[in-house]
Each structure stands twice: as structure tokens, then as C-alpha cells.
Motif scaffolding. Structure first.
Motif, short mmCIF file in Angstrom:
data_model
loop_
_atom_site.label_atom_id
_atom_site.label_comp_id
_atom_site.label_asym_id
_atom_site.label_seq_id
_atom_site.Cartn_x
_atom_site.Cartn_y
_atom_site.Cartn_z
N THR A 140 -0.51 35.18 -11.88
CA THR A 140 0.60 34.36 -11.14
C THR A 140 1.00 35.69 -10.24
O THR A 140 1.27 35.30 -8.89
N GLN A 141 1.11 36.81 -10.75
CA GLN A 141 1.51 38.11 -9.75
C GLN A 141 0.61 38.25 -8.91
O GLN A 141 1.03 38.54 -7.50
N LEU A 142 -0.76 38.03 -8.91
CA LEU A 142 -1.90 38.29 -7.90
C LEU A 142 -1.82 37.32 -7.11
O LEU A 142 -1.61 37.81 -5.96
N ALA A 196 -8.31 37.43 -4.92
CA ALA A 196 -7.20 37.32 -3.98
C ALA A 196 -7.57 36.81 -2.58
O ALA A 196 -6.79 36.16 -2.20
N GLY A 197 -8.74 37.14 -2.56
CA GLY A 197 -9.21 36.83 -1.08
C GLY A 197 -9.57 35.42 -1.03
O GLY A 197 -9.26 34.82 0.15
N HIS A 200 -6.46 33.81 -0.30
CA HIS A 200 -6.14 34.01 0.95
C HIS A 200 -6.73 32.68 2.23
O HIS A 200 -5.90 32.28 2.73
N PHE A 218 10.76 31.60 -1.82
CA PHE A 218 9.36 32.07 -2.20
C PHE A 218 9.63 33.66 -2.32
O PHE A 218 9.01 34.24 -3.56
N THR A 228 1.98 35.62 4.26
CA THR A 228 3.35 35.18 4.78
C THR A 228 3.89 36.38 5.78
O THR A 228 4.17 36.17 6.94
N LEU A 229 3.94 37.57 5.27
CA LEU A 229 4.31 38.54 6.22
C LEU A 229 3.31 39.01 7.25
O LEU A 229 3.95 39.15 8.27
N PHE A 251 0.99 35.46 -6.11
CA PHE A 251 2.27 35.35 -5.34
C PHE A 251 2.23 36.33 -4.16
O PHE A 251 2.62 36.37 -3.36
N PHE A 252 1.53 37.55 -4.67
CA PHE A 252 1.62 38.44 -3.88
C PHE A 252 0.74 38.71 -2.80
O PHE A 252 0.87 38.87 -1.60
N SER A 253 -0.49 38.06 -3.04
CA SER A 253 -1.45 37.37 -1.94
C SER A 253 -0.76 36.63 -0.72
O SER A 253 -0.78 36.84 0.48
N ALA A 254 -0.10 35.77 -1.55
CA ALA A 254 0.81 34.80 -0.53
C ALA A 254 1.74 35.62 0.39
O ALA A 254 1.75 35.24 1.50
N LEU A 255 2.28 36.58 -0.32
CA LEU A 255 3.32 37.21 0.39
C LEU A 255 2.74 37.98 1.46
O LEU A 255 3.21 37.99 2.44
N ALA A 256 1.69 38.42 1.24
CA ALA A 256 1.07 39.23 2.28
C ALA A 256 0.49 38.53 3.30
O ALA A 256 0.58 38.70 4.40
N VAL A 260 8.69 37.36 -10.31
CA VAL A 260 7.32 37.29 -10.88
C VAL A 260 6.88 39.03 -11.08
O VAL A 260 6.07 39.09 -12.21
N TYR A 316 -0.84 44.26 -10.76
CA TYR A 316 -1.52 42.75 -9.98
C TYR A 316 -0.93 42.62 -8.70
O TYR A 316 -1.66 42.02 -7.77
N PHE A 324 -1.56 42.05 -2.97
CA PHE A 324 -0.82 42.40 -1.53
C PHE A 324 -1.85 43.22 -0.71
O PHE A 324 -2.26 42.93 0.37
#
Lengths: 592, 88
Positions: free
Chosen positions: A456-458, A382-383, A386, B27, A467-468, A460-465, B34, B56, B61
Motif C-alpha cells: 500500500t505504501q509503494l 511501481a512503474g 504508474h 489523497f 499527481t505531483l 500510494f507514493f507512486s500515485a503521489l509522484a 500510510v 517502500y 515515489f
């Protein structure tokens, strides 16, 4: 009888004509060399070649097997890409040292014995140092010298280990060593320096960002990966490597988040990726070793690609700090696209190369029930997305508009990046072509639905973090700064050591000066001015001290003074001394 | 003669606020899709915790938030020096 040459010779000897070739001829020759070298390698069948006796040991210039071959392939590919990328460079020192450096890496990879290996190992250090030095800035010269000293220290450790190892086993052959004897620890640590293990890593983040634009492409490919090759052959299944790898995968990502120099961010991420390889070698199962080797293969391509895109940005804008860049996607759309491909590959997006190799190491860790290791690797995955996957392209090409308008990268650079980017996508889509050349046969399939979904989940949510955090203003703003790392110990520490040594030796010196040069000669001079009186006065003082009778002291001192000043010794005293002297002399004569 | 840069004229696809807004919305929707896949598809797993809904996604996150917080509030105060730190 084979008609080929030892694998390293084509590139190393081929570097000689670069001394006098000019212009287009030089460029063509540099591009041709990796191709000729590759054809030469293809002519070599598997097995040991050029074996001869030296002293009591057997020297093998080339040992070709599946493990050395796959490293040989990727080293040739990247040598060609780097030569293409560096086509504009008209600096003989860089041209020659880059070519020799690639040759030396091949020399290590195909060395069948420890002595051959060591010679090429040192050649790697020397040629790499010149790639750093030839940037010719004050920082580069400092970083290059430090690079050289750290690697010479590591090389000596390796040499000591090799000598003890060869002495005790009686064989110079290079093969499995394993962590057992004292010698094997020395070799292990010597190789660890090149591998940038934690606390031995700072040469990498110190020197790579200071090297020349094209030199860094060579550097990122060879030194650490030859060390990975060495460990794969000599220390597979060594548990210590798992923990070393966990450390390497973990800590650099924190530095990468706050680092401002984008090439230094990539240097930290290089350590992070080598960490995955270390874990794979440490686990030592067929799947894990395959994963480590495949990841080394892919990392050379995508890390080289990312360094190339940042190099192109630097070439056109003269800037590399995140604080100075931004909005370049308008000026350099192709470079931006290639950078995103590299970023997707290193982040292990499905259909990109990182996905098909990193997952092998992860799977090997989960099959071995290494839970903590698995968690750290997942965290590192994940890192890495990032900092390398988002931060690099975002701050260079998007983010705020820096106002910089420049030309797109030169064509040869774009072509080099294009080749690397295509290979990243090709391997990601058709991993079987890579898997077919791995050291162990495998039917591993990275594209299971579960794996694709979870990755993909990992991501996308890393990218979400990201972004937020960015929208929320929590993401750390880039700042012009230096972040101290372990090299602080010798960059600042050495100055303190120098000062401390100075003070210690200065004070010893001052003490010696005071006692031996000033006080002692003074006392001696006073004594020999009038030795007879001095002895008598001293005797008188001793006598008065021992009897406690201070009365006659002044009188006796005055007497001694008077006698010596006027030479007024009674004659009887002299005769008495002469008689004693003769008596002692005859006593000696009679006894001996 | 270089033409002075007119930022407004140079604004392209990724600079216009309405485009950025659109991208963000796409996004966010994609992220939701997802994670919702977990409801309909059962992933094959090795460890028990991988079976939790959205493991995951949540891990990714949280990992990134922790990464940024630790880097910003712990590592940076410890290690950050001025740029010329090693030069003097």
C-alpha cells in the motif's frame, strides 16, 4: 476407455460450422463451444491419452497433469469471455480464426510430444495472423505480415531444435529439456520469440494495437502464455530466464510512459508482466513456479479486461490515442469502473488479483537473495502502477474533457468485462481457490500485515509522484507520435538493406554489361574483321617492344596491312606452313 | 438532432475544481497516514533496507519520478518520430 475427445479438437472442429451458421445461431454456438470444450476437458482423467506410434516415435495427443490443467482452465475461461465480448462481430474470418486460435493454444498446452506441439504451435501463428489482418487497414496488413514473418522465423528455429533434440535423445516426448545442448538453445530461442523477450518483442507492440478490437482480447491471452507454459515445463530453474525476465520487467515501462496509443501502452505492460513470469520460472523453486503460473493466470484476466475496456472505448468513440480521449467517465461509467478494477489488479492492490500472484515471485526472489532482481521487480511494480494503473484510466476516462459524448458499451461487452472484473476481485479476495490448482501444493499467505502495508505504501507514493508531477507540469504531455523500437531494424533497416543490395547488384550488372556486352564483342569484332593482319601487327608490336627498336615498326605494320589487303603472301610461305603441318601430323602418327 | 454540448452544464463530479481539490486533500492525508504506519507497526522483512522508515513509500515515489524523468528527457528525444514515420 474414455469417451472424451482430445482437448483441442472441440474448438478447432467446432469452428467449422461457423462457416455457414448465421445471426443468433452463430453467436450461441460461439458461446457454447468453450463450455462444451471445458466439459470435455473435465471428462479427461490425469495421465497420457491417445498414445500411438508414428515412425519410430510415440505421439501423445493429450497429457493431462496439474500444470497443463491450470493453463487449460484459464484458456477456457478467457475463450468464453472473448467469445462473449465478440458477440456483435459479424465477420467469419474473425469468428473462425479466434476459435481456432483458442483451440490451438489448448493443443499446445496438452501436447504430450514435440510433434503434436509443433503442429499446434504453427496453427497459433496462422490463426493469430488473421486476427490482425482482419482489421483490414493498411497498418494492420503491414503489422500482420510482419507478425507472420517473425513467428515463422521463430517457429523454424523451434522446429530445427526439435528435430535435433529428437534425433539425439531418441524420444519425442515433451518434458524437461534444460539449457544444455545446441538443440536446447534453438528450442529456447524459438519459444522466446513467442514470449516477446527483449529484442524479439517488437512484433507484440507492433501488431496487438493494430489488430481488431475483439482480436486483441484473444491475442493478449494465448500466444505469450502458451510460451510461458512451454518454458515452465521445459526450462524451469534456467538462470538465463531470470535475467531475461529482469529485462522484460524493466524496459517496457519507460516506453509505456511516453506512448500515446493506449492499447500500445497495454502491449508494453503485457511484456512487463510476462517478465515477472520469466523471473519466476528462472528461479525455479516451488514458490517461484507457483508464482509464475498464478501470475500468468491472473494476467490473462486483468490484461484481457484492460484490453476489453480500451476496446469498448474504441468501439464507441473510434479513437484510442490519449490525445483524443478524456472525460469519458460520464458517458461510459461501467466501462470506467471495470477499467479501474483491471488497473487495480495489474497494479497488485490488496484485494485484487495481481496482489496474490506477483508477491509470490517477489518473495521467491528475496528468499533466493537475488537483490538486484528484487530491486528491478520492485521498480517494475511501481512503474506498472504508474502507466497501466493510473495512466490508462486517467487519460481515457478523466483528464481533460475531450468533448466526446457517446453511448455506454454494448451489453454483451459489459457482461464480458463484468465477468473478468468479478474474477479479478474474487481471486484477489479468495486466493486459495487459485492456489489449490497450482502445480505445487502451497500454504502461501499473501495477506500478511507487513506485505499489505508495504504494498500500500509503494502504490500510494507512486500515485503521489504521478499527481505531483502532473500538477507540477513535469509529466510528459501526450503527443501524437511514433516511438521507434526494435522493429525499426527490420521496418527501416530492411529498406536500407534493399537499397544496399540494389546498389551492389546494379553495379555488378552494369560492370558485366560494359565488359561482356559492349567492350569484349567490340574488340572481338575488330579482331575477326582481319585476323591475319591483326596477329601480324600484334606480333610486330611485341617484337618492337622487346627489342626496344621502334624503327622498323611502322614499316612492318604497313607491310602486314598491304599483304592482307591484297592477299599478297609469297607462295613459299604457304608451302612452308603446309610442310610444318604435315611434319607435326606424322610425328603424332608415329608417337601414338 | 444532436444537442450541442454545453461543457458547463455537463460538468460532473470529477470536473468541478472544488471536488478535485477535496479529492486531492483526502489523497494527501491518506498518503501521510500510510507512511506513518511505519512508526507504530514493525514490518517483517527479509532484506535489511526494508526496515528503514518509509522504505517502500520513498522507493515508490523516487522510482516513479526517475521513470518519468528518464522517459521524458532521455527516451523520448531518442525515439520519438512523427506519427507517419513508417508510412513514407
Amino acid at each position: 476407455m474414455i469417451n472424451a475427445l482430445p482437448p483441442a479438437t472441440v474448438l478447432i472442429l467446432g469452428a467449422l460450422p461457423l462457416l455457414f451458421l448465421k445471426g443468433k445461431a452463430k453467436g450461441t454456438w460461439m458461446l457454447l463451444l468453450p463450455i462444451l470444450s471445458f466439459i470435455n476437458l473435465m471428462a479427461l482423467p490425469e495421465g497420457s491419452h491417445w498414445t500411438f506410434g508414428f515412425l519410430n516415435f510415440e505421439i501423445t495427443l493429450a497429457k493431462v497433469d496439474r500444470l497443463s490443467l491450470i493453463f487449460g482452465y484459464i484458456f477456457h475461461i478467457v475463450a468464453f469471455i472473448a467469445a462473449l465480448y465478440a458477440l456483435h462481430v459479424d465477420d467469419r474470418i474473425q469468428n473462425i480464426s479466434g476459435t481456432i486460435y483458442a483451440g490451438a493454444a489448448l493443443g499446445v498446452t496438452f501436447a504430450g510430444d514435440m510433434f503434436t506441439l509443433f503442429v499446434f504451435w504453427e496453427l497459433l501463428t496462422i490463426s493469430a495472423t488473421f486476427l490482425v489482418l482482419s482489421r483490414r487497414t493498411k497498418q494492420a496488413i503491414g503489422a500482420g505480415s510482419r507478425y507472420f514473418m517473425v513467428h515463422v522465423a521463430g517457429g523454424l528455429c523451434l522446429l530445427a531444435g526439435i528435430i535435433i533434440h529428437v534425433q539425439t535423445t531418441g524420444s519425442a516426448a515433451f518434458g524437461y529439456i534444460g539449457l544444455e545442448s545446441f538443440a536446447s538453445y534453438l528450442i529456447f530461442i524459438g519459444v522466446g520469440v513467442n514470449c516477446a523477450w527483449p529484442f524479439m518483442h517488437s512484433w507484440l507492440v507492433d501488431s496487438y494495437p493494430e489488430a481488431t478490437i475483439t482480436g486483441t482480447i484473444y491475442l493478449s491471452a494465448f500466444t505469450t502464455k502458451t510460451a510461458v507454459y512451454f518454458l515452465t515445463r521445459a526450462y524451469p530453474g534456467t538462470e538465463a530466464l531470470i535475467w531475461i525476465g529482469v529485462g522484460m520487467a524493466g524496459f517496457p515501462i519507460f516506453y509505456a510512459v511516453i506512448e500515446n496509443d493506449l492499447r500500445r501502452v497495454l502491449a508494453y505492460s503485457l511484456i512487463n508482466q510476462v517478465g515477472f513470469m520469466m523471473v519466476g520460472i528462472g528461479i525455479g523453486t516451488h514458490l517461484a513456479i507457483n508464482g509464475a503460473v498464478a501470475h500468468a493466470f491472473n494476467d490473462i484476466l486483468f490484461k484481457g479486461l484492460l484490453f476489453m475496456t480500451m476496446g469498448a472505448v474504441m468501439y464507441r468513440t473510434g479513437k484510442i490515442r490519449a490525445t483524443d480521449l478524456g472525460g469519458l467517465y460520464k458517458s461510459m461509467p461501467w466501462t470506467c469502473t471495470f477499467c479501474i478494477v483491471g488497473a487495480a489488479s495489474i497494479s497488485a492492490f490488496p484485494l485484487f488479483s495481481g496482489f496474490v500472484s506477483k508477491s509470490m515471485v517477489m518473495e521467491a526472489a528475496s528468499h533466493g537473495d537475488l537483490r538486484f532482481v528484487w530491486f528491478v521487480l520492485l521498480f517494475a511494480s511501481a512503474g506498472v502502477f504508474h502507466h497501466a494503473g493510473i495512466k490508462i484510466p486517467f487519460f481515457a476516462f478523466f483528464s481533460h474533457d475531450s468533448g466526446i459524448r457517446c453511448k455506454e458499451a454494448p451489453k454483451h461487452m459489459l457482461l464480458a468485462m463484468g465477468i473478468a472484473a468479478s474474477l479479478c476481485i474474487f481471486i484477489g479476495c479468495f486466493p486459495q481457490f487459485l492456489y489449490a490448482h497450482l502445480p505445487f501444493a502451497t500454504d502461501y499467505d499473501p495477506y500478511s500485515a507487513s506485505h499489505v502495508i508495504s504494498q500500500t505504501q509503494l502504490l500510494f507514493f507512486s500515485a503521489l509522484a504521478f499527481t505531483l508531477l502532473l500538477l507540477g507540469g513535469i509529466y510528459p504531455a501526450e503527443m501524437r507520435s511514433t516511438n521507434i523500437d526494435f522493429d525499426w531494424t527490420y521496418r527501416k533497416g530492411s529498406r536500407w538493406l534493399y537499397k544496399a543490395c540494389g546498389q551492389l547488384f546494379d553495379s555488378i550488372n552494369a560492370f558485366g554489361d560494359r565488359v561482356f556486352m559492349q567492350e569484349l564483342p567490340k574488340a572481338l569484332a575488330r579482331f575477326v574483321q582481319d585476323p591475319a593482319a591483326s596477329i601480324q601487327k600484334h606480333g610486330a608490336r611485341l617484337l618492337s617492344e622487346s627489342t626496344g627498336d621502334e624503327g622498323p615498326l611502322a614499316r612492318r605494320l604497313a607491310e602486314a596491312e598491304y599483304r592482307t589487303k591484297n592477299s599478297a603472301y609469297p607462295v613459299g610461305g604457304g608451302v612452308f606452313l603446309a610442310v610444318i603441318f604435315l611434319g607435326v601430323l606424322s610425328l603424332f602418327y608415329m608417337l601414338f | 438532432m444532436k444537442r450541442p454540448i454545453d461543457i458547463d452544464e455537463e460538468l460532473r463530479m470529477f470536473d468541478k475544481p472544488e471536488n478535485i481539490k477535496r479529492l486531492l486533500i483526502i489523497f494527501f492525508i491518506a498518503s501521510t497516514v500510510v507512511i506513518l504506519i511505519d512508526l507504530v507497526y514493525h514490518r517483517h522483512t527479509v532484506f535489511a533496507w526494508e526496515d528503514y522508515f518509509g522504505f517502500y513509500a520513498v522507493f515508490g515515489f523516487v522510482a516513479c519520478v526517475v521513470l518519468v524523468i528518464v522517459s521524458k528527457y532521455i527516451l523520448r528525444p531518442l525515439t520519438m518520430r512523427k506519427e507517419e514515420y513508417y508510412d513514407d
